[in-house]
Design a protein around this motif. Sequence first.
Motif, PDB file in Angstrom:
ATOM      1  N   MET A   1      -0.548  -5.945  49.083  1.00 56.82           N
ATOM      2  CA  MET A   1       0.645  -6.174  48.611  1.00 56.82           C
ATOM      3  C   MET A   1       0.502  -7.593  47.990  1.00 56.82           C
ATOM      4  N   GLY A   2      -0.515  -8.341  48.315  1.00 57.12           N
ATOM      5  CA  GLY A   2      -0.645  -9.707  47.766  1.00 57.12           C
ATOM      6  C   GLY A   2      -1.269  -9.307  46.179  1.00 57.12           C
ATOM      7  N   GLY A   3      -2.152  -8.362  46.124  1.00 57.02           N
ATOM      8  CA  GLY A   3      -2.744  -8.175  44.979  1.00 57.02           C
ATOM      9  C   GLY A   3      -1.861  -7.336  44.016  1.00 57.02           C
ATOM     10  N   HIS A   4      -0.848  -6.706  44.416  1.00 60.53           N
ATOM     11  CA  HIS A   4       0.063  -6.238  43.409  1.00 60.53           C
ATOM     12  C   HIS A   4       1.261  -7.248  43.076  1.00 60.53           C
ATOM     13  N   LEU A   5       1.491  -8.267  43.913  1.00 60.47           N
ATOM     14  CA  LEU A   5       2.490  -9.257  43.611  1.00 60.47           C
ATOM     15  C   LEU A   5       1.802 -10.209  42.608  1.00 60.47           C
ATOM     16  N   THR A   6       0.508 -10.522  42.731  1.00 65.21           N
ATOM     17  CA  THR A   6      -0.073 -11.356  41.749  1.00 65.21           C
ATOM     18  C   THR A   6      -0.473 -10.688  40.566  1.00 65.21           C
ATOM     19  N   ASP A   7      -0.641  -9.157  40.403  1.00 60.79           N
ATOM     20  CA  ASP A   7      -0.708  -8.570  39.300  1.00 60.79           C
ATOM     21  C   ASP A   7       0.686  -8.591  38.664  1.00 60.79           C
ATOM     22  N   ALA A   8       1.788  -8.110  39.523  1.00 63.56           N
ATOM     23  CA  ALA A   8       3.402  -8.183  38.816  1.00 63.56           C
ATOM     24  C   ALA A   8       3.701  -9.839  38.266  1.00 63.56           C
ATOM     25  N   ALA A   9       3.229 -10.704  39.014  1.00 67.05           N
ATOM     26  CA  ALA A   9       3.439 -12.081  38.558  1.00 67.05           C
ATOM     27  C   ALA A   9       2.577 -12.275  37.289  1.00 67.05           C
ATOM     28  N   MET A  10       1.511 -11.992  37.221  1.00 72.30           N
ATOM     29  CA  MET A  10       0.783 -12.255  35.756  1.00 72.30           C
ATOM     30  C   MET A  10       1.416 -11.441  34.460  1.00 72.30           C
ATOM     31  N   GLU A  11       1.998 -10.097  34.834  1.00 70.01           N
ATOM     32  CA  GLU A  11       2.814  -9.185  33.845  1.00 70.01           C
ATOM     33  C   GLU A  11       4.013  -9.998  33.391  1.00 70.01           C
TER      34      GLU A  11
END
Length: 187
Positions: free
Chosen positions: A138-148
């Motif tokens: 979830m942390g990885g997906h959240l970081t990826d989403a925040a980057m996008e």
Amino acid sequence: MRELLEQFESDPDPLNLLPEAQLLRALMLDYINRFEEQDRMLTRWNLSFEKAFQSDWNEWWRTVRADALEREDDLSAELLERMPDPMTYLPSKPLRMADITDAARLIKEVGAMVDRIRKGQQESTFSMDTITRLWAVMGGHLTDAAMEVIENDDIRSALLTAVESRWGTISLAELASRRAEAGAEAG
């Protein structure tokens, strides 16, 4: 039977099979502990029908009977009353011989019960390893989403720091107790 069904229906944790597993274990150990005693009893009972025993018993009976018949006075009733009952000397026959394979069957039942308990626990709970992996994903997906989505590095960093801080305050024990309370209220 109806009372037992009502008792089971009112069980707050009907999927908890731990008491049944404990009962199976107790039955199994009791069975194993009594196996030798039952084997000895059956052996003694079978030996009581040996020809030597029958011969000795018949000789004793003839002696007692002859003594009672030889008396001219009225002691024959007293002798017969005092005569021991030979059947009281025989061990009682067990209803059936204990079969050691029954112990193996009980052990198998205990194992199956434990497997059912574990399966039920796995279906309704997550291990700490699973939760840790879930948080990492979830942390990885959240970081990826925040980057996008968030182009500003400062805003994105502040958001991720705030999320990480809030995730650190999550109490699994508190969530589990809330889930149990919600289940009790719904049930």
